[in-house]
Write an enzyme that holds these catalytic residues in place. Structure first.
Site, PDB file in Angstrom:
ATOM      1  N   ASP A   1     -18.131 -52.157  63.404  1.00 26.57           N
ATOM      2  CA  ASP A   1     -17.362 -51.384  64.378  1.00 26.57           C
ATOM      3  C   ASP A   1     -16.449 -50.386  63.638  1.00 26.57           C
ATOM      4  OD1 ASP A   1     -16.711 -51.131  67.068  1.00 26.57           O
ATOM      5  OD2 ASP A   1     -15.162 -52.682  67.043  1.00 26.57           O
ATOM      6  N   HIS A   2     -16.311 -49.183  64.173  1.00 27.98           N
ATOM      7  CA  HIS A   2     -15.332 -48.190  63.671  1.00 27.98           C
ATOM      8  C   HIS A   2     -15.298 -48.007  62.149  1.00 27.98           C
ATOM      9  CE1 HIS A   2     -13.496 -47.497  67.593  1.00 27.98           C
ATOM     10  NE2 HIS A   2     -13.537 -48.800  67.793  1.00 27.98           N
TER      11      HIS A   2
ATOM     12  N   HIS B   1      -8.621 -49.372  73.874  1.00 21.05           N
ATOM     13  CA  HIS B   1      -8.605 -50.707  73.268  1.00 21.05           C
ATOM     14  C   HIS B   1      -7.372 -51.483  73.723  1.00 21.05           C
ATOM     15  CE1 HIS B   1     -10.988 -48.534  70.006  1.00 21.05           C
ATOM     16  NE2 HIS B   1     -11.805 -49.456  70.431  1.00 21.05           N
ATOM     17  N   GLY B   2      -7.544 -52.765  73.968  1.00 19.61           N
ATOM     18  CA  GLY B   2      -6.413 -53.629  74.257  1.00 19.61           C
ATOM     19  C   GLY B   2      -6.194 -53.897  75.736  1.00 19.61           C
TER      20      GLY B   2
ATOM     21  N   HIS C   1     -16.209 -48.807  74.759  1.00 21.50           N
ATOM     22  CA  HIS C   1     -15.236 -49.564  73.951  1.00 21.50           C
ATOM     23  C   HIS C   1     -14.085 -49.985  74.855  1.00 21.50           C
ATOM     24  CE1 HIS C   1     -16.249 -48.796  69.569  1.00 21.50           C
ATOM     25  NE2 HIS C   1     -17.225 -48.182  70.213  1.00 21.50           N
ATOM     26  N   GLY C   2     -13.246 -50.885  74.342  1.00 23.12           N
ATOM     27  CA  GLY C   2     -12.046 -51.253  75.093  1.00 23.12           C
ATOM     28  C   GLY C   2     -12.354 -52.069  76.329  1.00 23.12           C
TER      29      GLY C   2
ATOM     30  N   SER D   1     -11.688 -55.148  77.129  1.00 20.46           N
ATOM     31  CA  SER D   1     -10.686 -56.107  77.633  1.00 20.46           C
ATOM     32  C   SER D   1      -9.847 -55.473  78.734  1.00 20.46           C
ATOM     33  CB  SER D   1      -9.770 -56.569  76.487  1.00 20.46           C
ATOM     34  OG  SER D   1     -10.526 -57.290  75.550  1.00 20.46           O
TER      35      SER D   1
ATOM     36  N   ASN E   1     -17.950 -53.386  74.390  1.00 23.10           N
ATOM     37  CA  ASN E   1     -17.219 -54.076  73.308  1.00 23.10           C
ATOM     38  C   ASN E   1     -16.044 -54.887  73.856  1.00 23.10           C
ATOM     39  OD1 ASN E   1     -18.878 -52.451  71.796  1.00 23.10           O
ATOM     40  ND2 ASN E   1     -17.250 -51.452  70.649  1.00 23.10           N
TER      41      ASN E   1
ATOM     42  N   THR F   1      -9.939 -57.913  72.358  1.00 26.58           N
ATOM     43  CA  THR F   1      -8.602 -58.465  72.657  1.00 26.58           C
ATOM     44  C   THR F   1      -8.657 -59.768  73.458  1.00 26.58           C
ATOM     45  OG1 THR F   1      -7.808 -56.210  72.698  1.00 26.58           O
ATOM     46  CG2 THR F   1      -6.310 -57.871  73.557  1.00 26.58           C
TER      47      THR F   1
HETATM   48  P1  13P Z   1     -10.858 -54.477  73.430  1.00 28.22           P
HETATM   49  O1  13P Z   1      -9.979 -54.973  72.355  1.00 28.22           O
HETATM   50  O2  13P Z   1     -10.131 -53.712  74.493  1.00 28.22           O
HETATM   51  O3  13P Z   1     -11.694 -55.563  74.026  1.00 28.22           O
HETATM   52  O4  13P Z   1     -11.880 -53.431  72.775  1.00 28.22           O
HETATM   53  C1  13P Z   1     -12.750 -53.848  71.768  1.00 28.22           C
HETATM   54  C2  13P Z   1     -13.464 -52.714  71.169  1.00 28.22           C
HETATM   55  O5  13P Z   1     -13.712 -51.715  71.797  1.00 28.22           O
HETATM   56  C3  13P Z   1     -13.903 -52.846  69.774  1.00 28.22           C
HETATM   57  O6  13P Z   1     -14.412 -51.650  69.285  1.00 28.22           O
END
Ligand code: 13P
Length: 285
Positions: free
Chosen positions: A80-81, A182-183, A210-211, A213, A232, A235
């Site tokens: 990832d990233h 993210h988060g 992404h993100g 959560s 993805n 969190t």
């Molecule tokens: P979250 O932490 O919001 O679940 O996102 C994870 C993510 O996108 C990892 O690349």
């Protein structure tokens, strides 16, 4: 391996489900993810961010992945990233079959140039590559702010640029910014579905959200119906891990790691199972 991964994304696209990509940095997280995938007969992606793979070890991640695959072949290890060519090359050379190159902080022109370089290298090694266009705010933690107060329109992926980006770089999939971050925030993310629809129409590519959560089941389902193929999650796993560990350490005077870490794996499994079902990825192997 790239051909096999592309076939899996094609299957997800055709059958209307999304591949869940779950981050790990310890073995008990990994155990929890794999347990859930096996139980629900779901193909699964296991991911490491830069910090996570530095902690677990890059070569160690590949070695454990290869051991898992012998018993459960429906797993893909993904980086990832990765933010530089040097980091990407290190990961590919260590044996990751799938990578994400994140040039989203660069100008469009530089992002195209660096992502193309990354894609050419990945493809020469038969590795699947995800690019990124538009910014994804925040880190994988809980945030005190409301997302709507920090997310600005200018970081959202522009559909016409997305078309140009995938054509010029040759990436296999694209991570997009449509209101996701993210988060976990004080408010729920508000996804721009019209933008998603437009990006899918113009690029015809596999798309990544992404993100994950904090996004509702309803919004996940709608995103998948409009062309999201991979989601993805990090969190929510981190929160489940910490809460479970604190609870089991408080509960008993038992200092045997494989006792209290069993509870942690079970807490991770619970989150992963819920997501697999929302993503309709169960019974797909
Ligand atoms: P979250 O932490 O919001 O679940 O996102 C994870 C993510 O996108 C990892 O690349």
């Amino acid at each position: 391996m790239r051909g096999k991964i592309i076939r899996l994304y094609k299957k997800a696209d055709k059958k209307g489900f999304a591949l869940g990509a779950f981050n790990f940095s310890t073995n008990e997280i990994l155990k929890g993810i794999i347990f859930a995938a096996k139980k629900l007969k779901a193909p699964i992606i296991i991911s490491t961010s830069e910090g996570e793979r530095n902690f677990f070890g890059c070569e160690e991640s590949v070695a454990v992945y290869n051991a898992i695959r012998k018993k459960y072949p429906h797993v893909i290890l993904h980086a990832d990233h990765t933010k530089s060519f040097k980091e990407l090359k290190k990961i590919i050379d260590a044996g990751y079959p799938s990578v994400h190159f994140d040039g989203s902080k660069l100008s469009f022109r530089h992002n195209v140039r660096e992502t193309k370089r990354a894609a050419d290298y990945a493809h020469s090694k038969n590795v699947f590559i995800e690019g990124e266009l538009g910014g994804i705010t925040g880190g994988s933690t809980t945030h005190k702010e409301r997302l709507k107060d920090v997310l600005t329109e200018d970081i959202l992926t522009k559909p016409e640029q997305a078309k140009e980006f995938v054509e010029l770089t040759g990436v296999d999939s694209l991570a997009i910014s449509i209101g996701n971050a993210h988060g976990i925030w004080k408010d729920k993310p508000k996804l721009d579905f019209e933008r998603l629809k437009d990006i899918k129409k113009r690029t015809g590519k596999f798309l990544v959200l992404h993100g994950g959560s904090g996004i509702s089941a309803k919004d996940f389902r709608k995103s998948i119906s409009l062309g999201i193929n991979k989601i993805n999650i990090n969190t929510e796993l981190r929160v489940a891990y910490a809460h479970s560990l604190l609870k089991s350490l408080n509960k008993r005077e038992d200092y045997t790691p494989y006792h209290y870490l069993k509870d942690v794996s079970a807490a991770i499994s619970k989150v992963v199972e819920e997501k697999i079902i929302i993503f309709k990825a169960d019974k797909k192997i």
